[in-house]
Motif scaffolding. Sequence first.
Motif, short mmCIF file in Angstrom:
data_model
loop_
_atom_site.label_atom_id
_atom_site.label_comp_id
_atom_site.label_asym_id
_atom_site.label_seq_id
_atom_site.Cartn_x
_atom_site.Cartn_y
_atom_site.Cartn_z
N ARG A 84 0.82 -1.20 0.00
CA ARG A 84 0.00 0.00 0.00
C ARG A 84 0.87 1.26 0.00
O ARG A 84 1.93 1.29 0.63
CB ARG A 84 -0.92 -0.01 1.22
CG ARG A 84 -2.01 -1.05 1.15
CD ARG A 84 -2.78 -1.19 2.43
NE ARG A 84 -3.38 0.06 2.89
CZ ARG A 84 -4.27 0.13 3.87
NH1 ARG A 84 -4.67 -0.98 4.50
NH2 ARG A 84 -4.78 1.29 4.24
N PHE A 85 0.39 2.29 -0.70
CA PHE A 85 1.16 3.53 -0.76
C PHE A 85 0.35 4.70 -0.19
O PHE A 85 0.52 5.85 -0.60
CB PHE A 85 1.64 3.83 -2.18
CG PHE A 85 0.57 3.94 -3.24
CD1 PHE A 85 -0.78 4.03 -2.93
CD2 PHE A 85 0.93 3.96 -4.58
CE1 PHE A 85 -1.74 4.15 -3.91
CE2 PHE A 85 -0.03 4.07 -5.59
CZ PHE A 85 -1.37 4.17 -5.23
N ASP A 86 -0.51 4.39 0.77
CA ASP A 86 -1.32 5.43 1.42
C ASP A 86 -0.82 5.75 2.82
O ASP A 86 -1.55 6.27 3.66
CB ASP A 86 -2.79 5.00 1.48
CG ASP A 86 -3.00 3.73 2.31
OD1 ASP A 86 -2.00 3.01 2.57
OD2 ASP A 86 -4.14 3.44 2.70
N GLY A 87 0.46 5.43 3.08
CA GLY A 87 1.04 5.70 4.39
C GLY A 87 0.75 4.63 5.42
O GLY A 87 1.11 4.78 6.59
N TYR A 88 0.10 3.53 5.01
CA TYR A 88 -0.19 2.44 5.94
C TYR A 88 1.10 1.89 6.53
O TYR A 88 2.09 1.69 5.81
CB TYR A 88 -0.95 1.33 5.21
CG TYR A 88 -1.22 0.10 6.05
CD1 TYR A 88 -2.27 0.07 6.96
CD2 TYR A 88 -0.40 -1.03 5.93
CE1 TYR A 88 -2.51 -1.06 7.72
CE2 TYR A 88 -0.64 -2.16 6.68
CZ TYR A 88 -1.70 -2.18 7.58
OH TYR A 88 -1.92 -3.29 8.35
N SER A 140 6.59 2.24 5.93
CA SER A 140 5.44 2.72 5.18
C SER A 140 5.92 3.36 3.88
O SER A 140 7.05 3.83 3.79
CB SER A 140 4.63 3.74 5.99
OG SER A 140 5.36 4.95 6.14
N ILE A 141 5.03 3.37 2.90
CA ILE A 141 5.25 4.08 1.64
C ILE A 141 4.07 5.04 1.44
O ILE A 141 2.92 4.64 1.57
CB ILE A 141 5.32 3.12 0.43
CG1 ILE A 141 6.43 2.09 0.63
CG2 ILE A 141 5.55 3.91 -0.86
CD1 ILE A 141 6.49 1.05 -0.48
N GLN A 142 4.39 6.29 1.17
CA GLN A 142 3.35 7.28 0.94
C GLN A 142 3.52 7.88 -0.45
O GLN A 142 4.53 8.54 -0.73
CB GLN A 142 3.39 8.39 1.99
CG GLN A 142 2.40 9.52 1.74
CD GLN A 142 0.96 9.05 1.75
OE1 GLN A 142 0.49 8.58 2.78
NE2 GLN A 142 0.27 9.16 0.62
N ALA A 184 -4.41 7.16 -2.73
CA ALA A 184 -3.20 7.34 -1.92
C ALA A 184 -3.40 8.28 -0.73
O ALA A 184 -2.46 8.54 0.01
CB ALA A 184 -2.07 7.88 -2.81
N ILE A 185 -4.60 8.80 -0.55
CA ILE A 185 -4.86 9.69 0.58
C ILE A 185 -4.78 8.89 1.88
O ILE A 185 -5.47 7.88 2.03
CB ILE A 185 -6.24 10.35 0.47
CG1 ILE A 185 -6.30 11.26 -0.76
CG2 ILE A 185 -6.57 11.16 1.72
CD1 ILE A 185 -7.65 11.92 -0.97
N PRO A 186 -3.96 9.29 2.84
CA PRO A 186 -3.94 8.60 4.13
C PRO A 186 -5.31 8.67 4.80
O PRO A 186 -6.03 9.65 4.65
CB PRO A 186 -2.89 9.37 4.94
CG PRO A 186 -2.09 10.12 3.92
CD PRO A 186 -3.00 10.41 2.79
#
Length: 322
Positions: free
Chosen positions: A104-108, A119-121, A229-231
């Motif tokens: 996941r790239f939503d800051g998870y 995490s990846i954002q 991608a919004i946290p």
Amino acid sequence: MTPTTNQRSQQGAALLAVLVVAVVLVVMLGVASSLMEQRLTLAQDSRQAMQDRADVYAKANELIYLSVTQRLTFAGISQGLDKKGAERNEDGQFLHPVIGDELRFDGYVYQTEEGLRFSIQNENGLLPINSSFQYWLKRWLQGQGYNEAEQARFADTLADYADGDTWRRPAGAERQHYQRNGLPEPADFLLQQCTELYKVVGWQGLLQRHSELVNLCSLRRTPSININAIPVKLWQTLWPDSANKLAQARSQQQWFIRNEDAWRIEPALLLESEENYRTLGGDFFTIRVSKGSAHYSTSVQRGSGSVYPFRLRQRPSRALLE
């Protein structure tokens, strides 16, 4: 032969001396043992800290590699574990919009059994503070309870700080306002770090109340935002009524392929201009890794064709968003 009084006194003194020496030796052994344990603990802690740094560095490099080499989908960044991710149709389009092996790239925040957290954002899911059209910043301010006048003041002072002219916007501030407040003159250039927000006149109080804004901002200039991608934390401010529904959908690997998918989660998106949001895209990724006291944070830009493979921009190490 019966010992004399003098002999008994000498024997008693000798016994007392032996006892004193024994007590001193016991104390010294205790101190030595304590010091030894402290040094062993220090050595073990140093060894663990070194191992933690090595683990963090190794994981960060793995995530950088994945970010710049693997396929970007609606769900995140593929790990290249499933060969179906490379399958295309006759027109060269990918057959599977979501593969199933994505990070996941939503800051998870992921956490391993060994205590490694990462995490990846995708920065396309964050507030684009270098955008000349501060729509999403104003929407965030609105969600935090600020009225239109306050939204305009924060947007105008930020724009005046970043532009290259001395013309003051209606609610903005130029050099004389910074001098009056005892602050360094505005950069008159696009922000290079989100922490520069602390230098904008009138923003110090805002950031004291909402320090998370530094982690929710992007240096992008494009105004649109990738809603996949919004946290969750940022979504909760923009659309609080659907935040729990969104978090549940993402935990079940349900992502927005079409705008209609997003409308079912948040009907208010029907009222948003489709120029302001999209469901795919992103070239910059913030990678954060931590273990114990070791932390690493960087921003990765995916390469464009054969011009460059990728670029790194160091970011301040900050706590991972929950």
